[in-house]
Structures are given as C-alpha cells and as structure tokens.
Write a protein that holds these residues in place. Structure first.
Motif, PDB file in Angstrom:
ATOM      1  N   ASN A 162       0.852  -1.187   0.000  1.00 27.40           N
ATOM      2  CA  ASN A 162       0.000   0.000   0.000  1.00 27.40           C
ATOM      3  C   ASN A 162       0.888   1.238   0.000  1.00 27.40           C
ATOM      4  OD1 ASN A 162      -2.130   1.786   0.219  1.00 27.40           O
ATOM      5  ND2 ASN A 162      -2.395   1.472   2.426  1.00 27.40           N
ATOM      6  N   GLN A 163       1.040   1.867  -1.158  1.00 26.56           N
ATOM      7  CA  GLN A 163       1.913   3.026  -1.288  1.00 26.56           C
ATOM      8  C   GLN A 163       1.258   4.250  -0.657  1.00 26.56           C
ATOM      9  OE1 GLN A 163       4.999   3.232  -2.507  1.00 26.56           O
ATOM     10  NE2 GLN A 163       5.111   1.053  -2.996  1.00 26.56           N
ATOM     11  N   THR A 164       1.882   4.757   0.372  1.00 21.87           N
ATOM     12  CA  THR A 164       1.404   5.963   1.060  1.00 21.87           C
ATOM     13  C   THR A 164       2.532   6.983   1.124  1.00 21.87           C
ATOM     14  OG1 THR A 164       1.980   4.983   3.191  1.00 21.87           O
ATOM     15  CG2 THR A 164      -0.301   4.720   2.437  1.00 21.87           C
ATOM     16  N   PRO A 165       2.212   8.260   1.344  1.00 20.24           N
ATOM     17  CA  PRO A 165       3.259   9.289   1.352  1.00 20.24           C
ATOM     18  C   PRO A 165       4.325   9.048   2.419  1.00 20.24           C
ATOM     19  CG  PRO A 165       1.086  10.287   1.167  1.00 20.24           C
ATOM     20  CD  PRO A 165       0.859   8.841   1.447  1.00 20.24           C
ATOM     21  N   VAL A 166       5.573   9.355   2.043  1.00 17.93           N
ATOM     22  CA  VAL A 166       6.694   9.281   2.979  1.00 17.93           C
ATOM     23  C   VAL A 166       6.644  10.515   3.885  1.00 17.93           C
ATOM     24  CG1 VAL A 166       9.196   9.172   3.209  1.00 17.93           C
ATOM     25  CG2 VAL A 166       8.062   7.987   1.312  1.00 17.93           C
ATOM     26  N   LYS A 167       6.699  10.299   5.186  1.00 22.18           N
ATOM     27  CA  LYS A 167       6.539  11.390   6.151  1.00 22.18           C
ATOM     28  C   LYS A 167       7.837  11.791   6.840  1.00 22.18           C
ATOM     29  CE  LYS A 167       2.141  12.266   5.809  1.00 22.18           C
ATOM     30  NZ  LYS A 167       1.664  13.597   5.383  1.00 22.18           N
ATOM     31  N   VAL A 168       8.706  10.825   7.127  1.00 25.40           N
ATOM     32  CA  VAL A 168       9.937  11.124   7.867  1.00 25.40           C
ATOM     33  C   VAL A 168      11.099  10.398   7.218  1.00 25.40           C
ATOM     34  CG1 VAL A 168       8.817  11.585  10.079  1.00 25.40           C
ATOM     35  CG2 VAL A 168       9.458   9.240   9.486  1.00 25.40           C
ATOM     36  N   CYS A 169      12.309  10.896   7.490  1.00 29.39           N
ATOM     37  CA  CYS A 169      13.516  10.279   6.945  1.00 29.39           C
ATOM     38  C   CYS A 169      14.682  10.541   7.883  1.00 29.39           C
ATOM     39  CB  CYS A 169      13.825  10.813   5.543  1.00 29.39           C
ATOM     40  SG  CYS A 169      14.114  12.594   5.491  1.00 29.39           S
ATOM     41  N   ALA A 170      15.702   9.724   7.775  1.00 29.98           N
ATOM     42  CA  ALA A 170      16.912   9.893   8.569  1.00 29.98           C
ATOM     43  C   ALA A 170      18.062   9.236   7.831  1.00 29.98           C
ATOM     44  CB  ALA A 170      16.743   9.280   9.964  1.00 29.98           C
ATOM     45  N   ILE A 171      19.278   9.764   8.044  1.00 28.67           N
ATOM     46  CA  ILE A 171      20.493   9.197   7.466  1.00 28.67           C
ATOM     47  C   ILE A 171      21.373   8.724   8.610  1.00 28.67           C
ATOM     48  CG2 ILE A 171      22.567   9.695   6.118  1.00 28.67           C
ATOM     49  CD1 ILE A 171      21.017  11.591   4.439  1.00 28.67           C
ATOM     50  N   SER A 172      21.966   7.559   8.457  1.00 28.79           N
ATOM     51  CA  SER A 172      22.828   7.004   9.491  1.00 28.79           C
ATOM     52  C   SER A 172      24.065   7.874   9.687  1.00 28.79           C
ATOM     53  CB  SER A 172      23.237   5.572   9.117  1.00 28.79           C
ATOM     54  OG  SER A 172      23.947   5.576   7.881  1.00 28.79           O
ATOM     55  N   ALA A 173      24.721   7.701  10.832  1.00 29.87           N
ATOM     56  CA  ALA A 173      25.894   8.518  11.148  1.00 29.87           C
ATOM     57  C   ALA A 173      27.029   8.290  10.169  1.00 29.87           C
ATOM     58  CB  ALA A 173      26.352   8.229  12.575  1.00 29.87           C
ATOM     59  N   CYS A 174      27.109   7.088   9.593  1.00 27.49           N
ATOM     60  CA  CYS A 174      28.166   6.803   8.624  1.00 27.49           C
ATOM     61  C   CYS A 174      27.876   7.376   7.252  1.00 27.49           C
ATOM     62  CB  CYS A 174      28.369   5.295   8.514  1.00 27.49           C
ATOM     63  SG  CYS A 174      26.913   4.401   7.910  1.00 27.49           S
ATOM     64  N   GLY A 175      26.630   7.779   6.985  1.00 26.02           N
ATOM     65  CA  GLY A 175      26.262   8.364   5.710  1.00 26.02           C
ATOM     66  C   GLY A 175      25.981   7.358   4.622  1.00 26.02           C
ATOM     67  N   ASN A 176      25.893   6.058   4.959  1.00 20.32           N
ATOM     68  CA  ASN A 176      25.668   5.029   3.945  1.00 20.32           C
ATOM     69  C   ASN A 176      24.201   4.678   3.751  1.00 20.32           C
ATOM     70  OD1 ASN A 176      28.423   4.657   3.389  1.00 20.32           O
ATOM     71  ND2 ASN A 176      28.657   3.345   5.180  1.00 20.32           N
ATOM     72  N   PHE A 177      23.386   4.872   4.789  1.00 20.18           N
ATOM     73  CA  PHE A 177      22.010   4.389   4.746  1.00 20.18           C
ATOM     74  C   PHE A 177      21.025   5.519   4.996  1.00 20.18           C
ATOM     75  CE2 PHE A 177      24.648   0.843   6.196  1.00 20.18           C
ATOM     76  CZ  PHE A 177      24.348  -0.106   5.230  1.00 20.18           C
ATOM     77  N   ALA A 178      19.859   5.398   4.359  1.00 18.18           N
ATOM     78  CA  ALA A 178      18.733   6.298   4.585  1.00 18.18           C
ATOM     79  C   ALA A 178      17.548   5.473   5.039  1.00 18.18           C
ATOM     80  CB  ALA A 178      18.385   7.069   3.316  1.00 18.18           C
ATOM     81  N   ILE A 179      16.856   5.935   6.060  1.00 16.58           N
ATOM     82  CA  ILE A 179      15.693   5.241   6.604  1.00 16.58           C
ATOM     83  C   ILE A 179      14.462   6.097   6.354  1.00 16.58           C
ATOM     84  CG2 ILE A 179      14.638   4.282   8.665  1.00 16.58           C
ATOM     85  CD1 ILE A 179      18.353   4.822   8.638  1.00 16.58           C
ATOM     86  N   LEU A 180      13.408   5.499   5.799  1.00 14.24           N
ATOM     87  CA  LEU A 180      12.177   6.208   5.472  1.00 14.24           C
ATOM     88  C   LEU A 180      11.021   5.650   6.293  1.00 14.24           C
ATOM     89  CD1 LEU A 180      12.394   6.324   1.553  1.00 14.24           C
ATOM     90  CD2 LEU A 180      13.370   7.919   3.215  1.00 14.24           C
TER      91      LEU A 180
END
Length: 905
Positions: free
Chosen positions: A423-441
């Motif tokens: 179920n595709q819904t709008p992305v509300k929040v995001c974060a990048i790891s301290a190492c800069g390799n990963f993004a979390i949505l």
C-alpha cells in the motif's frame, strides 16, 4: 534580554515595492525595499553594497539620487545619506504611496491626492515643503511620472482611468486625458519626445502622444491581469517591455506593432518593476516572489536570456537545518524550492537544482512551478559523505517516494527511494545514518524501510510481527533516528508507541508507550536521549538505553512546532504557536530562558558551535538569526529568568541587523565582533585562576616586539637622488631633505634655533595634556578604568603605541635634582601599577607581555630610579609567580602528550 538576542534576517531580496535605479559614473545601482528596510545592489554582479536601517513601519515607496535615498513609511518620508538618516519629512496626514525625484525637487503623493513638493539640492536642511497640490476628490492617484523635456511637469494616473498633466511650479492642472475606461496601473516615458506608455488593469498597453492627445498604438496581454510595469529600450531598438500580474514579461516591437517575444515564467508572482539600462540591451525586473533578475538581449533571434539573478524563498520555509559547521543553512519552503543560505556572505546563497526544470517546462508546455517537486516536509543529511555520493534525503508533501541530493554539486541526485510496501502511502519522515551510507524512510501507513544511498537500493524493512500486519507501526510514523554506531534504530508512531530496533538485523528489541499521541521527536546521538512532543503540549525526555522517562518539561500553551538539541546535549530548545521559544536545561531539569515574538516560530535550528540560532516564522519568507549572548558574556543571568512565568518579549531580527532590543549588535555584521563587545562588559565575572588572551591578531602583538626589525626592513632600497644643480649665478646651500635651498631664503640664527626648540617643547606638553593615552592612564584608579585603558591600547596600531610610550621619555638635559618631580615619572609609575594589576589577574596575557617588553626597552633606564624601584620589584615578583603557574600547566600538558604519543594503544 535572555540568552538569544536578535541579530539579522537573511533570504530577503526585495518586496512588493517598485525599485529605484540610478547610475553613478560607469556603474548602475538598484535600490529595493525589504519590509521595513532598504538595500542597494550593484548591478554589475548583483552584490549587496549597502543596507539601510530598520524603520518603524513598512516602506511604501522609494526614490534615490546619488548618495541619497528617500523612503516613504507610513505618513513620513526618511532622507538617508548612505545608510544614515539625516532628515524626516512629515507633512502628510495619509499614507504616502509614491515618490518622484526630478530636477531639484522630490514629489510625494499620498492616497488622498495630496502632493507635496520638497526642495532638495544635495542637502538635508529642507524640512518644509515649498508647495502643495490637492488633487480632485474623485481622482484616486495610481501612478506618477515625469515626461522628458517637460519642464516642471508631471503626469498622474488614476484608478478611475483618467490622467492629468500638472505644472508643479505654478501648481495648476494643465490638461486631463480621458483615458480608456480602465484603471491606470503604470505609466512610463519613452525615448521619443511627447510619447508615453500607459498600462491598464484590463491588460491593455496604450502608447500615447501627450502633445496631441492621440493614441499611436495599443497592445493587449494574452494572459489575464493588469499591466503592472513598463519600460522602453533606449539603445536604438524600438522595443517596449511589459510585465503583468501573471509573472510573464512581454516584449513588443513598436515599428512592426506586434509581439516580438515572451519571457515565460520570468517570475513566480506579479511583476513589480521593469527597467531597461540606458543604452544597453539589459533589462532588470523585480517581482513579489522575492527575486531580482537581469535579462540580456544578445541572441540571434532577439530573445532575452537570463544574465544574473538574486532570489530567496517566495513562500515561508517549512524546515531549516544548519549545515557545514554552522556556515550554511539548508532551508525547504512552501514554494517548492530547496535552498542553501550562507550565514557569512549572502551572495553565496543559492537554490539547489532540480535538473532541467526550464527545458522540461518548455517541452511539456507547463509552468516551471508545476514541474518542480512538491514542498519538502522533512529532510536529513550527513556531511561525512558530501564528496562521495548523495548526502541529503528529502520527503515531500503527498509524495510516495523520497529524493536524494548531491550537495557538493548543489543538484538533485540520480536515485529515487521508493518504499516497497504493498500500500503506497506518502513518505513522512527520513533519517540518514551517522556513517552516511544508509537512509531510513517512514511512511504514513507505518512502514519503515532502509536504503543504501550509494546505489539507491533497498536494504530491508523493519516489521513488528506482533502488530498483526507486516509493518512497523499501526499508524503514521512520526520520527526515525539511529545511534552513532549503527547499533539501534528508534522509531515513533502517532499513537505514542516508541520502538527500538536492531539496526542490522531489523528485529524489534524493545518498546514503550507514552500514553499520548506523538507529533514529533528528536534524538541526540551523543547522550542517547530522545525528546518527544505529544498532543498535550508536554516535552518528555527518554533514555533509550534504560527505556524510561528521565525528564518532563511543561510550559507551552499551544501546539509545539519544532524542537532541537544543542550540540553538547545540555540544552533542549522548543518553539510553539503561542509565539514562545523556550530553552530547557537537561541536566538541571528546568527552563533557563523563554522569549516571545510577535510571529510564531515554525522551525528552528541551533548551530554546532551554539553561537547562532536560526528560526523561520509564520508567513515570513526569510530565515532569522539570533546571537547567543550568554555564551560569550562570561556571566550568567539564568536565575533571573529560570521560571516559566518570566517570558521576555522581543522583536524579530531585521535585515540590517538593527532594531528591536538588539541595540548591542547594531554596529556590526560579524558575530565575532559582537562576542568581543559583550565579553568585555562581563570580564570580571570570569572563572578564577583563568588565563585570558586578548583575541587580537597574532601579527598585532608580535609587531610590538619587532618594531626595530620592521623599521629596518621598511627602509628605502635606493639612496636619495642627488638634487638638480641650480644655476651658477644663484648661491645655494644643501638641506637634509635633499631639496635645493637658496641662501637668500635660509637665514638661521641662534635665536631662531632657540625659539624653535621652545616651540617643540610647548607642542609636546600640549600633546601630552590632550593625549587620550595619558588621560585614560591618569584615570586608572579602579578596575573599570583599567579595562577602558586596555580597550584603548588594544585598538592602537603597534607604531602608534610605540610613539605613545616614547612620549614619556625623559629629556637628557633635565636637571637631576628635579628629575624625581618630572610628570613623566608619575606616568611611568602609573604604567607599572597597570602592569602589576593586569599580570596578577592574567588578563590579555600575550598582549600585556608584548607591551611590557616594549616598555622596558624604552624606559629601562628610568625604571632604575629609586622612586620606581619598589614597583619594579613588585612587577618582577608577580610576573615570576604567574609564569611559574603557567609553565607548570605547560609542562603537565607536554608530559601527557608525550606519554600518549609514545604509548601503544
């Protein structure tokens, strides 16, 4: 005042007031208004050269002449010479809407049709108008202009559609033009005599001959809206530029009587002003979208291209964050723009590119604003990967995907992060790891997924099987964050459930319930504290490791809009729709400051150095900066405002770094200078046994000890040239300066020499009495005067300080019996007392040591006098004790560094 004081506002380029253009020499300058202040740009590079002071009310009209600027605010008119207000003209009883400068007069026109004529010849002495014209009651003025070669005559347009020709010298109406049954919005003179162009609210442009009252040609805008600005080209091309409320600029060919070209999407809002530079194919435009643009007509088909521009947000920012060690601010606005503002230099501010927006808009036949990404509602970044790959990720309003940006190139990245949820819904929040390799949505439906920023590929989802559905939360995800070592991931749901996940294994480790709906949270990676905002307007701090609440802060009376931690994790800042900004001390568990502004804060960010606070406000297009005065003052007044009942009402920062209650910062645009000024006033309350430095440039105090070397180095390389020989029949004599002096002009006797010597001594005595150096030195009776004397000598150049000390030298031919009574010895004794005080208190240590060395070099023989020996011995004792203490610290630090460098860890 509290901890933060108003500093200045950035991101403001122009407002909805027509600009004023003038040419000085070979350069052209444009004066624009920005709310209650005005700014002057150099059109060569559109760089800011001057900013005016903050006025009591918003500017309604502008005019300029050479180094003078005229600004109408309310019912008054301010006259400014450069940035200083030199006069205020007050005669109007209604708001002034128009100003016109021509000849030796300035005309002001208010909404009720009162025209005042002010004499101006480059001076500010004229405070009384020389004439007054009252327009007819049914004539509502809408514009005013002066037709070329029409002496003392102006044309005034009206909202009723008619125009009137007035002679300001005789104060009589000469003629009235009937108009075209449509309100007149703009009127401008053409290079051809007797010809003007009139723009009406129905979108028509009328080129009219005022001498014969005949219409020559008329044009009609294809888009709806009024004609708000007009300008004729003056370099020989028969072109007329017109701008409307739709933001489109139309170029009309007067010879062929047709439309030649159109600059679509020139601006995102109604165009306010247009102006062709004299004898140049360059057009400058401004609009209500907070931008100034310059267009040049140098293409083969005669169309215009964008030459240079300055712009800011055309709609209020939604999110702001400091970037680049506090030198820049990332800002996302409701105008679909993602911008990078420079705190140090405004000219370095820019908008991040969204890749070929103009080209795609032409192909699709749509507006650029429709092609842009939707407004950013949340973003995160990692500076550590700026040079490697995309290091910024953004979430957009009502968008089911997130976008990445490469901030090194100021451009949108090539990857699009799309969650793999069914179920595709709008992305509300995001974060990048301290190492800069990963993004979390995190999405609106409770889905959390991890992506690799380098490849843009998904690296797994976080699923809580106990929820009954394959997702992380049952409701919207309001926040995600990860720790500094990529061990855990923290997420929060709207229903108040906070969950801690294993970052790599994506397994749920623990969870707890807040008991209230959560709107937002922030996580501090260093201390492991999580601050959550609930709908009950209470801030709660949780220890993620201990899984328990450790602090609870109450005080806000309306919805909390944003919050952030300080870099060291000791402060928590929060803003609310009640207009308050509150600072909470996490360690002391109490509020340490609270201020209230007129316009509520929507977003805030504190710089890593904790010296600058950035805020955005409701319906304000700029970013406002606040200076942390408490950090540099050396004394804390937190006990005075630690209660939630004491809320300081302050005014918002202004564009010119003036106004409000920030009187202490209005003379400087550099935060470093503000810090030095504040630290001097609270110098006595510093920590005990602390050595303080002067913060002067290293070259300034080092030059004091090397003045002899500098003088030798600065000696001329070539010897003085031999003077030309005088004619043989004129007797001459040589001179020290190398000039030829004729003997008839040189008659020097012993009486003249003695008179010159007495005159030199008298001038020395007068200079001694009038010297600020001696006045401040003689007043050094307490600590406050010592501080004033220190500030004075710190501001002197090394050569000037050397001269001041040498003025205290004792002349060799003085009677030895009267030597102890010389005033120079008294001044030297005061200097010794000053050195003893400063050295014993360890104030300005490196600077005082340099001054003492120079002093002993000049007055070493005088210090040996019996009158000064006791003070010299005391100075030696104090100097030895202080140096032993400092040297002990140096040795301890040196031993520790040696031990750590030799140890194998």
């Amino acid at each position: 005042m509290g901890i933060f004081e108003p500093y200045r506002a950035i991101g403001y380029i122009t407002s909805g007031i027509p600009f004023s253009v003038q040419r000085l020499g070979t350069e052209t300058f444009v004066t624009v208004s920005v709310g209650k202040a005005w700014q002057i740009y150099n059109c060569a590079k559109l760089n800011l050269v001057l900013a005016g002071p903050q006025l009591p009310k918003k500017i309604r009209a502008l005019a300029s002449h050479r180094e003078y600027t005229f600004a109408a605010f309310g019912t008054d008119i301010g006259v400014f010479k450069r940035a200083h207000q030199v006069a205020t003209w007050s005669r109007h009883e209604e708001k002034v809407n128009f100003l016109l400068f021509f000849g030796e007069h300035v005309l002001s026109l208010d909404v009720k049709g009162n025209v005042f004529i002010w004499p101006f010849k480059g001076t500010e002495d004229s405070l009384v108008p020389v004439g007054h014209i009252q327009l007819e009651e049914k004539f509502s003025p809408s514009c005013i202009m002066h037709p070329d070669t029409y002496l003392n005559k102006v044309i005034i347009g009206s909202q009723e559609g008619s125009l009137q020709l007035w002679n300001i010298s005789t104060k009589k109406k000469l003629y009235e033009f009937k108009g075209w049954d449509s309100p007149v919005h703009s009127c401008v003179a053409s290079p051809a005599l007797d010809v003007i162009a009139v723009g009406c609210s129905d979108g028509t442009i009328h080129v009219h001959n005022v001498r014969y009252d005949e219409e020559l040609v008329s044009f009609t805008h294809s888009s709806r809206g009024a004609v708000t600005a007009l300008s004729f080209r003056t370099d020989g091309q028969p072109l007329l530029a017109s701008g409307g409320s739709s933001g489109i600029i139309s170029i009309w060919n007067l010879e062929k009587r047709r439309l030649q070209s159109v600059i679509r999407d020139a601006h995102d809002n109604s165009i306010i002003s247009l102006h062709f530079f004299v004898n140049e194919p360059v057009l400058i435009s401004s609009a209500a979208d907070n931008s100034i643009k310059m267009w040049i007509f140098d293409t083969t088909d005669g169309d215009a291209r964008l030459l240079r521009f300055r712009s800011g947000h055309s709609a209020p920012p939604l999110c702001i964050r400091f970037y680049g060690k506090g030198r820049h601010i990332l800002s996302a606005g409701q105008d679909r723009a993602f911008r990078l503002f420079s705190v140090i230099k405004d000219q370095q501010s820019r908008e991040l590119s969204q890749r070929h927006i103009t080209k795609r808009a032409k192909i699709l036949g749509a507006k650029e604003e429709e092609i842009k990404l939707k407004p950013v509602i949340a973003f995160d970044f990692a500076e550590i990967r700026e040079r490697d790959w995309c290091n910024v990720v953004t979430c957009h309003m009502d968008t089911t995907m997130a976008y990445v940006w490469r901030l090194q190139n100021y451009v949108l990245g090539e990857h699009i992060l799309t969650p793999s949820a069914d179920n595709q819904t709008p992305v509300k929040v995001c974060a990048i790891s301290a190492c800069g390799n990963f993004a979390i949505l995190g999405t609106e439906d409770g889905w959390i997924e991890r992506f690799n920023l380098q490849s843009g590929l998904s690296r797994g989802c976080y699923v809580d099987s106990s929820e009954g559905k394959n997702k992380a939360h049952q409701a919207e995800v309001v926040g995600v964050a990860c720790d500094a070592t990529n061990n855990v991931l923290i997420s929060g749901g709207y229903h108040g459930d906070i969950k801690v996940w294993d970052f790599k294994g994506r397994e749920l480790k623990s969870r707890w319930e807040i008991g209230h709906c959560v709107n937002k949270f922030v996580f501090h990676r260093t201390n492991g504290l999580l601050a959550a905002v609930a709908d009950d307007m209470i801030l709660r701090l949780f220890d993620v490791v201990a899984l328990r609440m450790v602090r609870k802060f109450e005080g806000h009376t309306d919805r909390i809009t944003d919050l952030c931690f300080s870099e060291d994790g000791k402060w928590l800042l929060s803003s609310s729709m009640d207009g308050s900004l509150r600072i909470w001390d996490v360690i002391l568990a109490r509020q340490i400051d609270a201020i209230r502004v007129d316009v509520p804060i929507t977003a805030l960010s504190l710089s890593p150095a904790m010296d600058i606070l950035a805020t955005s406000h409701v319906d304000q297009n700029g970013v406002y900066l606040w200076v942390n005065q408490d950090m540099f003052s050396g004394s804390s007044h937190r006990n005075l405002y630690a209660s939630g009942e004491n809320v300081w009402s302050v005014q918002m920062p202004s564009v010119s770094a003036k106004g409000g209650e920030a009187e202490s910062v209005h003379t400087s645009s550099d935060p470093g200078q503000i810090r030095n000024k504040r630290s001097a006033s609270h110098f006595e309350s510093r920590l005990p046994n602390l050595v303080t430095l002067s913060l002067l440039p290293k070259s300034q105090w080092q030059s004091l000890t090397n003045l002899d070397i500098i003088k030798i180095r600065n000696k001329p390389i070539e010897p003085p040239k031999k003077p030309e020989k005088a004619p043989f029949f004129l007797p001459t004599t040589p001179s020290l300066s190398g000039e030829v002096l004729f003997k008839s002009d040189v008659v020097v006797t012993d009486e003249v020499k003695e008179a010159k010597s007495n005159e030199l001594k008298t001038s020395k005595q007068k200079s001694d009495l009038s010297s600020p150096f001696l006045r401040l030195l003689n007043s050094c009776s307490d600590t406050q005067n010592y501080s004033a004397f220190t500030d004075y000598i710190k501001g002197l150049p090394p050569s000037t300080l050397d001269v001041e000390l040498r003025m205290l030298q004792i002349i060799d031919d003085v009677d030895m019996e009267k030597l102890d009574q010389m005033p120079e010895l008294h001044s030297i004794a005061l200097l010794l007392d000053y050195f003893i005080h400063e050295v014993s208190n360890m104030n300005n240590y490196e600077f005082i040591q340099a001054v003492i060395r120079l002093f002993l070099k000049i007055h070493g023989e005088s210090v040996r006098r019996p009158v000064l020996q006791e003070k010299a011995k005391k100075l030696l004792e104090v100097q030895s004790l202080v140096w032993q203490r400092i040297n002990k610290i140096f040795q301890s630090v040196g031993c520790m560094v040696t031990f750590l460098s030799n140890s194998q860890l």
